[in-house]
Design a protein around this motif. Structure first.
Motif, PDB file in Angstrom:
ATOM      1  N   LYS A   1       0.813  -1.200   0.000  1.00 37.54           N
ATOM      2  CA  LYS A   1       0.000   0.000   0.000  1.00 37.54           C
ATOM      3  C   LYS A   1       0.858   1.265   0.000  1.00 37.54           C
ATOM      4  N   ALA A   2       2.084   1.153   0.495  1.00 37.30           N
ATOM      5  CA  ALA A   2       2.968   2.316   0.533  1.00 37.30           C
ATOM      6  C   ALA A   2       3.248   2.856  -0.864  1.00 37.30           C
ATOM      7  N   LEU A   3       3.141   2.016  -1.882  1.00 35.41           N
ATOM      8  CA  LEU A   3       3.374   2.486  -3.248  1.00 35.41           C
ATOM      9  C   LEU A   3       2.348   3.549  -3.631  1.00 35.41           C
ATOM     10  N   GLU A   4       1.097   3.350  -3.239  1.00 29.80           N
ATOM     11  CA  GLU A   4       0.065   4.349  -3.508  1.00 29.80           C
ATOM     12  C   GLU A   4       0.303   5.611  -2.688  1.00 29.80           C
ATOM     13  N   ARG A   5       0.819   5.442  -1.484  1.00 29.40           N
ATOM     14  CA  ARG A   5       1.148   6.622  -0.664  1.00 29.40           C
ATOM     15  C   ARG A   5       2.229   7.452  -1.342  1.00 29.40           C
ATOM     16  N   LEU A   6       3.208   6.804  -1.933  1.00 32.94           N
ATOM     17  CA  LEU A   6       4.256   7.504  -2.669  1.00 32.94           C
ATOM     18  C   LEU A   6       3.687   8.187  -3.907  1.00 32.94           C
ATOM     19  N   ALA A   7       2.800   7.486  -4.615  1.00 38.63           N
ATOM     20  CA  ALA A   7       2.189   8.060  -5.813  1.00 38.63           C
ATOM     21  C   ALA A   7       1.343   9.286  -5.454  1.00 38.63           C
ATOM     22  N   ALA A   8       0.646   9.228  -4.316  1.00 39.99           N
ATOM     23  CA  ALA A   8      -0.161  10.368  -3.874  1.00 39.99           C
ATOM     24  C   ALA A   8       0.726  11.564  -3.553  1.00 39.99           C
ATOM     25  N   TRP A   9       1.874  11.306  -2.959  1.00 36.46           N
ATOM     26  CA  TRP A   9       2.841  12.393  -2.702  1.00 36.46           C
ATOM     27  C   TRP A   9       3.275  13.043  -4.013  1.00 36.46           C
ATOM     28  N   LYS A  10       3.561  12.241  -5.021  1.00 39.26           N
ATOM     29  CA  LYS A  10       4.001  12.791  -6.303  1.00 39.26           C
ATOM     30  C   LYS A  10       2.906  13.636  -6.944  1.00 39.26           C
ATOM     31  N   ARG A  11       1.670  13.169  -6.846  1.00 37.77           N
ATOM     32  CA  ARG A  11       0.563  13.907  -7.450  1.00 37.77           C
ATOM     33  C   ARG A  11       0.303  15.234  -6.737  1.00 37.77           C
TER      34      ARG A  11
ATOM     35  N   THR B   1      13.174   0.269   1.043  1.00 42.07           N
ATOM     36  CA  THR B   1      14.005   0.441  -0.148  1.00 42.07           C
ATOM     37  C   THR B   1      13.349  -0.181  -1.375  1.00 42.07           C
ATOM     38  N   THR B   2      12.821  -1.382  -1.233  1.00 39.37           N
ATOM     39  CA  THR B   2      12.203  -2.079  -2.358  1.00 39.37           C
ATOM     40  C   THR B   2      11.031  -1.284  -2.926  1.00 39.37           C
ATOM     41  N   VAL B   3      10.176  -0.757  -2.043  1.00 41.47           N
ATOM     42  CA  VAL B   3       9.002  -0.010  -2.504  1.00 41.47           C
ATOM     43  C   VAL B   3       9.415   1.285  -3.191  1.00 41.47           C
ATOM     44  N   ILE B   4      10.388   1.982  -2.637  1.00 44.71           N
ATOM     45  CA  ILE B   4      10.817   3.249  -3.245  1.00 44.71           C
ATOM     46  C   ILE B   4      11.483   2.993  -4.596  1.00 44.71           C
ATOM     47  N   GLU B   5      12.267   1.941  -4.696  1.00 40.44           N
ATOM     48  CA  GLU B   5      12.866   1.606  -5.988  1.00 40.44           C
ATOM     49  C   GLU B   5      11.792   1.275  -7.020  1.00 40.44           C
ATOM     50  N   GLU B   6      10.779   0.530  -6.621  1.00 38.89           N
ATOM     51  CA  GLU B   6       9.680   0.222  -7.545  1.00 38.89           C
ATOM     52  C   GLU B   6       8.963   1.504  -7.958  1.00 38.89           C
TER      53      GLU B   6
END
Length: 439
Positions: free
Chosen positions: A5-15, A33-38
């Motif tokens: 779910k953290a991937l969507e949290r990162l995407a929301a930050w970018k948006r 690290t894995t999630v941020i690299e993805e």
């Protein structure tokens, strides 16, 4: 690749970001690290990554930077990909080794704001303490945790339709489809063994080999013990903190689940011992659940900071530390064993991952409520966790509901049952704790 779910949290930050960089922190081995690299590979054409532990030369260069120009020059010098304005994510990993770089983010984004910046670091007791608010307005942040139960279900190929069936049953307080209920119950029992550490989950999903699972979990436990030795302030603190960490399984097996300071070290000041407990919490290794004098909103006003239960950040690690016999018993569905501590640990980490502060209540005349949580709109939910068949025996919960000045209108029992609602008590399947954030 595990879905997080953290991937969507990162995407929301970018948006939604303007000039903000992002700090992702959390305990070791939770998958930052894995999630941020993805995220970097998915949303950007270029990913520039510097790890300040794996790359000591980059660390040295960054530590010498006195200005934003110096810092950006150091980043560019060690970049393994192109720095293209508007198309590049700059990812600085293990920043607890160089916390000053985070405090310079204001000047970095003002001077070189055409790039996006994500920092990541392990908490490790003190490494990132105080950084979240520096500098104000230029740094967003969130904490990552082990896989929650829904993420574990996704790793075990549970369909979105099945997850939605659980969510809808929770919203409408109805029974879950029997087949799905059985599947989710079995997975929750499995989750008690596997937990949510990505390396452990990945090993189990691929091999279903409990020995391989334990090797991964034991490796993480050993890493935590080494971190304590490396990052504690001194040898005496390191020994005491390791002692506390090693005692967690034994203390959780006790009836009141609370530590006695004399079991850790004799002749130590109370304030000193509190700091040692808090070191584990600050490192993200342990989850303290604080006692409240009254289960009334807001709970923080009645919190007793010197009285708490201590759970591990991952139930799989707790099960591993309890030994192979416990794993065998869980696999054999033995019903004559009290698994209460494992259930409560899973509930604690699920609530924490979903943003709830952790409290419990104990009173000599009323008894003990395993958890007490509050919602932003101002109401309190007491929770009892039952691992056996006698889940309708809950004298403390009943007394609390009928204590008028508490103002509690409804209680919840999480148990080995499908949904049942009787009066002001909801009996919910234990895996439905994953839905509390949606209420």
């Amino acid at each position: 690749m595990l879905r997080r779910k953290a991937l969507e949290r990162l995407a929301a930050w970018k948006r939604g970001k303007t000039t903000q960089a992002l700090l992702v922190d959390g305990a070791r081995q939770v998958g930052k690290t894995t999630v941020i690299e993805e995220f970097g590979r998915t949303y950007y054409e270029h990913l520039v990554e510097l790890n300040f532990i794996d790359n000591p030369e980059a660390l040295s260069a960054v530590q010498k930077a006195n200005t934003a120009d110096d810092l950006f020059m150091a980043i560019a010098a060690f970049a393994q990909d192109e720095l293209i304005p508007g198309k590049t994510l700059v990812f600085l990993d293990e920043v607890q080794a160089c916390p000053d770089v985070v405090t310079m983010v204001k000047f970095l984004v003002q001077r070189y704001g055409q790039y996006d910046y994500v920092f990541s670091g392990s908490l490790l007791g003190t490494g990132l303490r105080g950084i979240r608010s520096v500098p104000v307005g230029f740094l967003d942040s969130f904490t990552m945790y082990p896989l929650d139960f829904e993420e574990y279900c996704m790793a075990r190929s549970v369909s979105n339709q099945a997850l939605e069936e659980v969510a809808d049953a929770f919203r409408n307080r109805r029974q879950v489809n029997p087949a799905i209920h059985q599947r989710m119950t079995d997975l929750f029992h499995e989750y008690l063994i596997v937990g949510g550490m990505p390396a452990a989950v990945d090993a189990f999903v691929k091999t279903h080999n409990v020995q391989q699972l334990r090797l991964q979990q034991q490796s993480i436990v050993d890493q935590y013990r080494r971190d304590i030795s490396q990052y504690a302030d001194n040898l005496a603190d390191a020994r005491a903190i390791r002692r506390i960490f090693d005692l967690v399984p034994a203390e959780l097996s006790q009836q009141n689940k609370r530590f006695r300071i004399t079991q850790v070290s004799k002749g130590t000041r109370l304030s000193r011992e509190e700091d040692r407990f808090l070191w584990l919490a600050d490192a993200g290794v342990a989850l303290p659940v604080y006692n409240v004098d009254e289960p009334r909103y807001p709970l923080m006003l009645s919190m007793n900071s010197r009285l708490f239960k201590l759970f591990l950040n991952d139930v799989g690690l707790l099960t591993c530390m309890c030994g192979m016999d416990v794993i065998r018993d869980l696999l054999n569905d033995r019903t004559d064993i009290n698994y209460g501590a494992l259930y409560e640990n899973a509930i604690a980490q699920e609530l924490k991952a979903h943003g709830f502060n952790l409290f419990y209540y104990k009173n000599n005349s009323i008894g003990e409520l395993d958890f007490v949580i509050e919602y932003p709109h101002g109401y309190i939910r007491p929770i009892e966790v039952k691992s056996g068949k006698s889940y309708k025996r809950h004298s403390a919960l009943t007394k609390a509901l009928y204590t008028e000045n508490f103002g509690i209108h409804k209680g919840t029992v999480l148990a080995e049952t499908n949904t049942q609602c009787e009066g002001n008590i909801d009996y919910l399947p234990v895996y439905m704790v994953s839905q509390f954030r949606n209420e």
